[in-house]
Each structure stands twice: as C-alpha cells, then as structure tokens.
Scaffold this active site. Sequence first.
Site, PDB file in Angstrom:
ATOM      1  N   MET A   1       0.824  -1.199   0.000  1.00 37.08           N
ATOM      2  CA  MET A   1       0.000   0.000   0.000  1.00 37.08           C
ATOM      3  C   MET A   1       0.862   1.254   0.000  1.00 37.08           C
ATOM      4  O   MET A   1       1.997   1.236   0.450  1.00 37.08           O
ATOM      5  CB  MET A   1      -0.918   0.013   1.225  1.00 37.08           C
ATOM      6  CG  MET A   1      -1.885  -1.152   1.271  1.00 37.08           C
ATOM      7  SD  MET A   1      -3.016  -1.146  -0.140  1.00 37.08           S
ATOM      8  CE  MET A   1      -3.679  -2.809  -0.032  1.00 37.08           C
ATOM      9  N   CYS A   2       0.302   2.348  -0.495  1.00 40.16           N
ATOM     10  CA  CYS A   2       0.967   3.637  -0.550  1.00 40.16           C
ATOM     11  C   CYS A   2       0.234   4.599   0.383  1.00 40.16           C
ATOM     12  O   CYS A   2      -0.684   4.215   1.087  1.00 40.16           O
ATOM     13  CB  CYS A   2       0.971   4.164  -1.983  1.00 40.16           C
ATOM     14  SG  CYS A   2       1.579   2.954  -3.198  1.00 40.16           S
ATOM     15  N   ARG A   3       0.652   5.856   0.389  1.00 37.31           N
ATOM     16  CA  ARG A   3      -0.031   6.898   1.156  1.00 37.31           C
ATOM     17  C   ARG A   3      -0.290   8.069   0.216  1.00 37.31           C
ATOM     18  O   ARG A   3       0.545   8.404  -0.626  1.00 37.31           O
ATOM     19  CB  ARG A   3       0.811   7.383   2.330  1.00 37.31           C
ATOM     20  CG  ARG A   3       1.253   6.324   3.341  1.00 37.31           C
ATOM     21  CD  ARG A   3       0.130   5.833   4.258  1.00 37.31           C
ATOM     22  NE  ARG A   3      -0.667   4.797   3.601  1.00 37.31           N
ATOM     23  CZ  ARG A   3      -1.715   4.194   4.185  1.00 37.31           C
ATOM     24  NH1 ARG A   3      -2.087   4.534   5.412  1.00 37.31           N
ATOM     25  NH2 ARG A   3      -2.380   3.261   3.541  1.00 37.31           N
TER      26      ARG A   3
ATOM     27  N   VAL B   1       3.136   9.029  -1.822  1.00 33.57           N
ATOM     28  CA  VAL B   1       4.399   8.314  -1.602  1.00 33.57           C
ATOM     29  C   VAL B   1       4.149   6.847  -1.924  1.00 33.57           C
ATOM     30  O   VAL B   1       3.122   6.280  -1.570  1.00 33.57           O
ATOM     31  CB  VAL B   1       4.950   8.482  -0.167  1.00 33.57           C
ATOM     32  CG1 VAL B   1       5.472   9.897   0.039  1.00 33.57           C
ATOM     33  CG2 VAL B   1       3.912   8.132   0.897  1.00 33.57           C
TER      34      VAL B   1
ATOM     35  N   ASN C   1      -3.975   4.609  -4.237  1.00 29.51           N
ATOM     36  CA  ASN C   1      -3.412   3.752  -3.211  1.00 29.51           C
ATOM     37  C   ASN C   1      -4.144   2.423  -3.292  1.00 29.51           C
ATOM     38  O   ASN C   1      -5.351   2.352  -3.053  1.00 29.51           O
ATOM     39  CB  ASN C   1      -3.600   4.380  -1.820  1.00 29.51           C
ATOM     40  CG  ASN C   1      -3.324   3.392  -0.694  1.00 29.51           C
ATOM     41  OD1 ASN C   1      -2.512   2.490  -0.845  1.00 29.51           O
ATOM     42  ND2 ASN C   1      -4.017   3.563   0.422  1.00 29.51           N
TER      43      ASN C   1
END
Length: 272
Positions: A11-13, A98, A125
């Site tokens: 996962m990303c943010r 990110v 995300n």
Amino acid sequence: EAILFPASSIMCRLLGYLGSAIQLDRILLKPEHSLVVQSYQPQQMTAGLLNADGFGIGWYGEPENPPYAYKNVLPIWNDANLPQLGRYIKSSCYLGYVRSATSNLSVDIINCQPFLHQNLLFVHNGFIDNFRKTLYRPIRNELDDFAYQRIEGTTDSEHIFALIVNEFETNHNISLQQALGHTIARLIKLAHTDKIAFSANIILSNGKELAASRYSNREASPTLYYIKDHHFLTDGVLIASEPMFKGEWISCPEASIIGVGENLEVSVNSIS
C-alpha cells in the site's frame, strides 16, 4: 464471499487538498504526521512497512490550465529540493503520493504518480492482484484508442487512470464523481469472474473539485479520512490516508465516493 488480499500486497499513502491557496510545505512538511513522516513511519497501512519507492506532488496554477507535477524515484525524505519547493509553490489544490511499489512493477519515474491528463490529476493507493496476468489485458480491451495509447508505464494504477480518461473522452460532460464511480463499477465487473482482489483508494481532481474513493473487494478497505476547516487549514478540505495532525478527522465509509465541490461542500455516496 470476501476476497482476501495476498500477503505480498503493498500500500501507498496519498493526500488531496482543495481550498484557499496555501504553500505546499504547510500540508506536505509541517504536519506532525505529514506525508514525509508517513513514508517512513506509517501507522495504518494494511501491508508493507515503508513507502520508499518514489513520490510525486501535483498542483494547479490556474484551474483552467494543465496542472504541474514534480516526481522522483528517491524516497521523499531523501529529496533535498523538496523543502525549497515547499516554500515556493503555492496553490489552492494539491495531490500528493508516496509509493510502496507492488511486486514486479518497476521503480521508474514513468511509474510515479500523480498521473496527468489535460486538467486532471490522479493518485491511487491500492493494487490489482497479479495485475499482469489478470486484468492487464481486460482493462486494455475496455479502452478506446486514445486512452489506450496514452498509457506510458506498466502499473495497475495508470491502467485504472486510463479507464477514467476513457470515461471523460466518451462523455465530456461527465462529473469527477461519475467518472470515478463508473470506473470502480468496471473494475468490480472485470474482477468478479475470477475473484481477483483489488483495492482502489483514489483521489481525482480537475483543480476546482476533488473526488475520492475508498473501495476494495475484500473484508476491509485501506484507510481514508477527510477534515474540513481545521485551524491548520483555515479554509479548505484535506483528504489523506492517515490523519496528519490532531483534529476531527472523519473516516470515509468503506465502498464510498467522497466529493468536494467548488464551494468546499463535502458529499459522501455509496458505491453499490
């Protein structure tokens, strides 16, 4: 029956801001749990430990003009230019991201978000399980030539954005929320036959509005929150994967689309 993500899912943010014009560092660097902090110390990721595979920031000068983007494959904390850009850039609309790269999807500038098309900015995300062997071709089969040919990278995220671009090319009067809702519906249909797991926390903007989704076809979606008119923001709405500072953050319901209009009114609608 719920579909569970495999252990390899990453996962990303992300974040999205709409409101009065503010300097970039006010939302990117100054919050105690900023996007920079979330890159190395996330608190609510469902998989993965770091977001060190690049980052991107998108913003608008004038909403009627194409947006700008700054991307890097470095971890966001290693970019020495960002503090200076953060003090220089001022906008009323930002998207930030990110990255924690999904397995087999390369860390390359061409795969860094946000993705842009005309006046649109997009961040995602989530992931599509085993993308190259599952929905890669089915998604491409859904696209007209224009949307198909604008794909430059290899990520599942950019292919989801291509579906959104396809919606706008098919219907120029479609709203952000409608385009996002139609795209999620297509993904649900494509994934259903073989029970392919996917997650789609998305923020989409045209510089005047925001539309965001919180969705996955498993038991629990990745987190997504919003906050409005906090003293940290003065006059604006901020959407983020995790709360960035103390305040009355509202958890976006699972399987929902959140809209932020030009008047900064927030609407929440279920994804059926």
